[in-house]
Design a protein around this motif. Structure first.
Motif, mmCIF file in Angstrom:
data_model
loop_
_atom_site.group_PDB
_atom_site.id
_atom_site.type_symbol
_atom_site.label_atom_id
_atom_site.label_comp_id
_atom_site.label_asym_id
_atom_site.label_seq_id
_atom_site.Cartn_x
_atom_site.Cartn_y
_atom_site.Cartn_z
ATOM 1 N N THR A 9 -3.249 -5.073 -0.642
ATOM 2 C CA THR A 9 -2.781 -6.146 0.131
ATOM 3 C C THR A 9 -3.455 -6.319 1.529
ATOM 4 O OG1 THR A 9 -0.538 -4.978 0.810
ATOM 5 C CG2 THR A 9 -0.146 -6.321 -0.981
ATOM 6 N N SER A 10 -4.036 -5.312 2.328
ATOM 7 C CA SER A 10 -4.294 -5.323 3.859
ATOM 8 C C SER A 10 -6.020 -5.311 3.011
ATOM 9 C CB SER A 10 -4.832 -4.072 4.057
ATOM 10 O OG SER A 10 -5.572 -3.341 3.349
ATOM 11 N N ARG A 11 -6.314 -6.285 1.808
ATOM 12 C CA ARG A 11 -7.698 -6.649 1.907
ATOM 13 C C ARG A 11 -7.528 -7.472 1.182
ATOM 14 N NH1 ARG A 11 -11.456 -1.288 0.599
ATOM 15 N NH2 ARG A 11 -10.690 0.018 3.030
ATOM 16 N N ILE A 12 -6.869 -8.536 0.958
ATOM 17 C CA ILE A 12 -6.482 -9.990 -0.317
ATOM 18 C C ILE A 12 -6.361 -11.540 1.163
ATOM 19 C CG2 ILE A 12 -4.514 -9.770 -0.323
ATOM 20 C CD1 ILE A 12 -6.697 -11.129 -2.263
ATOM 21 N N PRO A 13 -7.278 -12.113 1.269
ATOM 22 C CA PRO A 13 -8.037 -13.342 2.066
ATOM 23 C C PRO A 13 -6.488 -14.432 1.791
ATOM 24 C CG PRO A 13 -10.509 -12.768 1.194
ATOM 25 C CD PRO A 13 -8.748 -11.789 0.272
ATOM 26 N N VAL A 14 -6.082 -14.432 1.023
ATOM 27 C CA VAL A 14 -5.558 -15.585 0.224
ATOM 28 C C VAL A 14 -3.873 -15.125 1.240
ATOM 29 C CG1 VAL A 14 -4.579 -14.516 -1.026
ATOM 30 C CG2 VAL A 14 -4.162 -17.189 -1.350
ATOM 31 N N LEU A 15 -3.368 -14.135 1.392
ATOM 32 C CA LEU A 15 -2.610 -13.476 2.200
ATOM 33 C C LEU A 15 -2.351 -13.957 3.557
ATOM 34 C CD1 LEU A 15 -1.299 -9.875 0.936
ATOM 35 C CD2 LEU A 15 0.044 -12.020 0.484
ATOM 36 N N ASN A 16 -3.384 -13.758 4.023
ATOM 37 C CA ASN A 16 -4.274 -14.134 5.145
ATOM 38 C C ASN A 16 -4.300 -15.130 5.865
ATOM 39 O OD1 ASN A 16 -4.651 -11.405 5.531
ATOM 40 N ND2 ASN A 16 -6.723 -11.303 6.781
ATOM 41 N N GLN A 17 -4.967 -15.990 4.980
ATOM 42 C CA GLN A 17 -4.656 -17.124 4.735
ATOM 43 C C GLN A 17 -3.157 -18.209 4.770
ATOM 44 O OE1 GLN A 17 -7.312 -19.214 1.388
ATOM 45 N NE2 GLN A 17 -7.843 -21.485 2.216
ATOM 46 N N ARG A 18 -2.326 -17.271 4.301
ATOM 47 C CA ARG A 18 -0.849 -18.374 3.856
ATOM 48 C C ARG A 18 -0.340 -18.416 4.911
ATOM 49 N NH1 ARG A 18 2.486 -17.855 -1.523
ATOM 50 N NH2 ARG A 18 1.074 -19.163 -3.355
ATOM 51 N N ALA A 19 -0.441 -16.710 5.817
ATOM 52 C CA ALA A 19 -0.065 -16.254 7.046
ATOM 53 C C ALA A 19 -0.727 -17.436 8.463
ATOM 54 C CB ALA A 19 -0.271 -14.695 7.691
ATOM 55 N N GLY A 20 -1.377 -17.841 8.059
ATOM 56 C CA GLY A 20 -2.449 -18.836 9.048
ATOM 57 C C GLY A 20 -2.808 -17.853 10.331
ATOM 58 N N PRO B 160 -6.842 -14.767 10.466
ATOM 59 C CA PRO B 160 -8.286 -15.070 10.438
ATOM 60 C C PRO B 160 -7.791 -14.595 9.069
ATOM 61 C CG PRO B 160 -7.601 -14.484 12.979
ATOM 62 C CD PRO B 160 -6.484 -15.096 11.785
ATOM 63 N N ILE B 161 -9.042 -15.282 7.978
ATOM 64 C CA ILE B 161 -9.265 -14.731 6.566
ATOM 65 C C ILE B 161 -9.681 -13.329 6.820
ATOM 66 C CG2 ILE B 161 -10.531 -14.656 4.571
ATOM 67 C CD1 ILE B 161 -10.224 -18.289 5.031
ATOM 68 N N ARG B 162 -10.854 -12.821 7.419
ATOM 69 C CA ARG B 162 -11.261 -11.820 7.662
ATOM 70 C C ARG B 162 -10.668 -10.241 8.264
ATOM 71 N NH1 ARG B 162 -14.028 -11.867 2.562
ATOM 72 N NH2 ARG B 162 -15.114 -13.562 2.393
ATOM 73 N N ALA B 163 -9.353 -10.725 8.638
ATOM 74 C CA ALA B 163 -8.864 -9.733 9.779
ATOM 75 C C ALA B 163 -8.150 -9.097 9.018
ATOM 76 C CB ALA B 163 -7.957 -10.476 11.278
ATOM 77 N N SER B 164 -7.357 -7.484 9.714
ATOM 78 C CA SER B 164 -6.812 -6.220 9.192
ATOM 79 C C SER B 164 -5.468 -6.692 9.493
ATOM 80 C CB SER B 164 -7.400 -5.328 9.432
ATOM 81 O OG SER B 164 -6.652 -4.458 9.068
ATOM 82 N N VAL B 165 -4.894 -6.769 9.136
ATOM 83 C CA VAL B 165 -3.373 -7.088 8.943
ATOM 84 C C VAL B 165 -2.754 -6.438 8.912
ATOM 85 C CG1 VAL B 165 -1.723 -9.283 9.603
ATOM 86 C CG2 VAL B 165 -4.243 -9.812 8.801
ATOM 87 N N SER B 166 -1.969 -6.070 9.577
ATOM 88 C CA SER B 166 -0.697 -5.397 9.296
ATOM 89 C C SER B 166 0.134 -5.522 8.048
ATOM 90 C CB SER B 166 0.160 -4.650 10.282
ATOM 91 O OG SER B 166 0.953 -5.370 11.035
ATOM 92 N N LEU B 167 1.113 -4.626 7.489
ATOM 93 C CA LEU B 167 1.961 -4.948 6.302
ATOM 94 C C LEU B 167 3.035 -5.630 7.341
ATOM 95 C CD1 LEU B 167 2.708 -4.758 3.794
ATOM 96 C CD2 LEU B 167 3.758 -2.296 4.217
#
Length: 313
Positions: free
Chosen positions: A213-224, A226-233
């Motif tokens: 789940t740290s490497r799926i752009p669709v989650l970042n996109q849904r959260a508003g 950056p698509i390529r950003a490394s986002v914490s759980l």
């Protein structure tokens, strides 16, 4: 009051609907003449169908769950991906499809999270100290403390939640590794930054059976985000699930983190699996195992730490 003709018409309509269902199940030839409507025929249709009769409407058309493009030797993962593609057709509608991939094979999905402590010089080396595995529904099927191979230098309690007391009931790393890998075998493994967990387990899981789940752009996109950003759980849980995790000073809960990763996966499952079906090469066929047995045989191994039990009361 309704006349006898209307009642007879509705009774005949229900009979024809049941007859069509029998034909779909292959219990009655479509060219066979309809049997005489009567108590015997009504009893036969009710027993063979074993479903509640439809009240009104047209006779439903047959629905196929697996298309003719899938052979009997197709691997379970290919079937799962195939169904996700079908579900995505028609703007994500489930029309024409009876069940999603997860509904068909829920026992093939698990989520994992590990907590590490520091060993070696200055405690810089990370070793496994706790591992939790949950199923598709978030139920715990494995949760044990693990004794590292090297002496613990830094418990990293602020993040790991591990203390010296937990190690009193910990099992040796080799024993835990064998138990965990047995669970992960042939499973689709969900988690966040899974490379860290697999490294702690000294294990490599097939890429096409890994859902990070740290490497799926669709989650970042849904959260508003950056698509390529490394986002914490923690951040994804706050933005997409509207819940707070990893709070307080007692450290993370590997059970909570594994459950959260599975929730995030399920949130975008259809879209994610559809994309993977387009990009991943097909796997060779693998034997289909009984998912009920897979899950039940590990329930006896479940270990609930004292502090976790207390917090749930």
């Amino acid at each position: 009051p309704e006349g006898p003709s209307k009642k007879k018409s509705r009774k005949h309509q229900r009979f024809m609907e049941r007859r069509a269902l029998l034909e779909q199940k292959g219990l009655l030839s479509p060219h066979q003449q309809a049997p005489v409507v009567g108590p015997e025929a009504h009893s036969m249709l009710t027993e063979a169908d074993d479903t509640t009769p439809l009240c009104c409407g047209k006779v439903p058309q047959p629905k196929q769950v697996i298309s003719s493009s899938l052979s009997p030797s197709t691997s379970p993962d290919s079937i799962a991906r195939h169904h996700s593609v079908l579900l995505s057709q028609g703007n994500g509608s489930s029309k024409g499809v009876l069940m999603s991939s997860s509904t068909l094979r829920p026992g093939k999905y698990v989520a994992i999270d590990c907590e590490m402590v520091g060993t070696g010089p200055q405690g810089r080396q990370s070793e496994l100290a706790r591992c939790s595995v949950v199923n598709y529904d978030g139920d715990v099927i494995y949760d044990k403390y693990v004794q590292p191979v090297l002496p613990i230098v830094d418990y990293r309690t602020r993040w790991s939640g591990i203390t010296k007391r937990h190690m009193e009931s910990a099992i040796p790393f080799k024993a835990a590794q064998a138990e965990i890998l047995k669970i992960l075998k042939d499973k689709i493994v969900v988690g966040h930054a899974l490379h860290n967990d697999f490294q702690a387990l000294k294990y490599f899981h097939p890429k096409d059976r890994t859902r990070d789940t740290s490497r799926i752009p669709v989650l970042n996109q849904r959260a508003g985000l950056p698509i390529r950003a490394s986002v914490s759980l923690k951040s994804l849980a706050r933005h997409l699930l509207h819940k707070k995790i990893q709070v307080g000073c007692k450290g993370h809960s590997s059970v909570e983190d594994a459950q959260t990763a599975m929730e995030l996966y399920r949130l975008v499952e259809v879209q994610w699996e559809t994309e993977l079906a387009r990009t991943l090469p097909p796997r060779p066929p693998s034997p289909i195992t009984d998912s009920t047995t897979d899950s039940n045989q590990y329930m006896d191994d479940r270990y609930w730490p004292t502090d976790l039990m207390a917090s749930s009361l």
